[in-house]
Every structure is written in structure tokens, then in C-alpha cells.
Write a protein that holds these residues in place. Structure first.
Motif: not given
Length: 320
Positions: A160-165, A210-212, A227-235
Motif C-alpha cells: 500500500k506504500r508503492f501501488t494503488w493495488w 469493500i473492506y478498504a 483499490t477503494a481510493r483508486l476506484f472511488g465512485d466507480d467501485t
């Protein structure tokens, strides 16, 4: 009122209500059991279920169940409990400064001062050694696979420090049991196990996204990626893609494992598993609410049942 009753000393914020650790475990052991997430058993289930998938599909693949498989199933359960504990301890050691800055995690044993860093390291080593002792009861190929599993486990806390995934790295670690249990039964690695593993990774992306979503605000403040921050409203759209990938990859694993002409009824029954799993995931998507942390945690925990669904059909298929 019952809801106003004081929480047990040191209870972690997202622990299961009235869990056995807070209720009956000796007081001296509670901080270490909390460090292992023994008060939150869902993680052990999510680590164990892919192991049982791999074992069940391997039995369907070669049609040769034996008494040794009972030990493999039990050993996977014991190993999942121990290695989940060791992995969570490692995660909390590496995240000790981050956890103190996040509302949901600041009550964990290390940032709250219940366990020292030295004590956590010793506890992690004890759990890992016990798990390694269980691993040594398997065949050589499975032992090698078990040792190799340490790589994604070691990397995950830093992802989580170096990738959005980072959820991909969690999936790599949490679903390794599908490969391990397959090789424990067959003595070798084959394509059905690989695709089953990939299905598990996609499933992990679904439930851990979902958890994140519980931590997106705190994660944004401290710069932690997910991924929760990356996807946002597109989750929801991404969760739908993960459902399709999970069902498709698991179905492909089953098709590769079973011969259509020789195992017509067995194949058909086994394929009901990923189909039913997909419907359960679709229901979760329908009630998903990124702004409701209680709902998010409930959905995450429901994935124990999600994962058990295809296992039930794999077992039923053994009797056709």
C-alpha cells in the motif's frame, strides 16, 4: 442497557462482539491473540477456504480420494490459523506507525501499547515455526510451495506504500493455499490449480475493496493507497468486473480439471458452485454502500459463506 456495557480491556475496535478471546482467554494471552486476529476469525476462513478448494478440485481431478486427504484438510486449517496469525503479526509490526493514525486500527495491540515490538517479533516467529512443522508433513513439492508462499506474505504490508493495488498482493498471499493443497494431494502443480488460484485473487479483490472503503478518509490523510481510493465512485463497476472474473476463472479451472465426456454429471454439479458464488457476490454488490462502515464490515465478513458455496458443490460432485 446491554449496548452500554463496558468493553473488555484492550478490545480491538473491529473485533467480533463477545468473541472468545475477550471472554474466556487467559488475560496474559489476550494481547497476543488479538495481534493474531483470533478475535476476528474471518481472516482465517478467507485463508483456509482456497486451501479446501484446491484439495477438493484435486480429488475431483484424479478421482483418487485417500485417508491422507483428511490430514491435508485438517493441516490446512491448523496452518491457516497459525500463518494468518503470523502474517497479521508481521503486518502490525510493519504498520505500527500507520495503525496509530487510523481510527479503526489505533486500538490494535502494538499502537495501543498492549504488546511490545520485541514481544510481537517473538510471537510471530513462534507461530511461523509451528506452521512450518505442519508443512513438513506434506510431500516435497508442497513443502516447496509453502516456503515460496512467504514471499507474497512478506511483501504485502508494504504494497500500500508503492501501488494503488495492494489488494492484488493480498490475493497472491491469501489464495496460495489453492496451489499448496493441490500439490499436497497430487504431488505436482497443474493448470486447474493455477486458474483456481487466479479466481481466488479476483475474489480477494472483490471483498477487500469493500473492506478498504472503511478507511478511505484516514488513508487519504496519511497517503496509504488502496483499490477503494483508486476506484472511488466507480467501485460498483469494478466489483462487477471482479465477480465476472471470479466466476469465469473458477469455471475454467473446473472444466480443465474434469473431462466433459467422462464426467458429465460431476462437471455439471461442480460448475453450479461458481455460478452460485457469483450470485452471492452479486447480492453483496446490490446492498453495497461505501458510506456505511457497519454495512461494509458485515459484507466483508459474509465472504466466508461466499467462499464455502463452491466448496459445497465440489464435495457433492465427488459423490456423482
Amino acid at each position: 442497557m446491554q449496548g452500554d456495557a463496558p468493553k473488555p480491556d484492550g478490545q480491538v475496535a473491529d473485533a467480533v462482539k463477545d468473541n472468545w478471546v475477550d471472554q474466556i482467554a487467559p488475560a496474559w494471552s489476550r494481547p497476543y491473540l488479538r495481534l493474531s486476529r483470533a478475535d476476528r476469525p474471518i481472516g482465517t476462513w478467507l485463508l483456509l477456504i482456497p486451501c479446501w478448494w484446491g484439495l477438493a478440485l484435486a480429488i475431483l481431478w484424479d478421482g483418487a480420494p485417500r485417508w491422507e486427504d483428511a490430514w491435508i484438510a485438517l493441516a490446512c486449517a491448523l496452518g491457516a490459523w497459525l500463518m494468518r496469525g503470523a502474517g497479521c503479526t508481521w503486518n502490525d509490526i510493519t504498520d505500527r506507525n500507520i495503525d496509530g493514525a487510523v481510527e479503526r486500527t489505533r486500538s490494535r495491540p502494538i499502537p495501543s501499547g498492549q504488546v511490545t515490538l520485541r514481544g510481537a517479533v517473538i510471537w510471530m516467529v513462534v507461530q511461523a515455526l509451528l506452521s512450518f512443522g505442519i508443512l513438513l508433513t506434506f510431500n516435497q513439492m508442497a513443502i516447496s510451495m509453502g516456503i515460496l508462499a512467504l514471499l507474497p506474505v512478506a511483501i504485502y504490508p508494504f504494497a500500500k506504500r508503492f501501488t494503488w493495488w495492494p489488494q492484488v498482493f493480498l490475493g497472491l498471499a491469501f489464495n496460495w493455499g489453492a496451489l499448496l493443497a493441490w500439490t499436497a494431494h497430487t504431488g505436482a502443480l497443474h493448470w486447474p490449480a493455477v486458474f483456481l488460484y487466479l479466481a481466488g485473487i479476483s475474489w480477494t479483490l472483490f471483498y477487500d475493496t469493500i473492506y478498504a472503503h472503511q478507511d478511505t478518509e484516514d488513508d487519504a490523510l496519511i497517503g496509504v493507497k488502496s483499490t477503494a481510493r483508486l476506484f472511488g465512485d466507480d467501485t460498483p463497476a469494478w466489483l462487477r468486473r471482479f465477480i465476472v472474473a471470479t466466476v469465469s476463472l473458477m469455471a475454467l479451472a473446473i472444466i480443465l480439471a474434469l473431462d466433459l465426456e467422462q464426467h458429465y454429471w460431476t462437471l455439471g454439479l461442480a460448475l453450479v458452485g461458481p455460478w452460485a458464488m457469483g450470485w452471492h457476490m452479486t447480492w453483496q454488490l446490490r446492498v453495497f454502500d461505501a458510506s456505511n462502515n457497519q454495512r461494509l464490515l458485515q459484507l466483508f465478513r459474509l465472504n466466508r459463506d461466499t467462499g464455502l458455496i463452491p466448496l459445497i458443490f465440489f464435495i457433492l460432485a465427488m459423490f456423482t
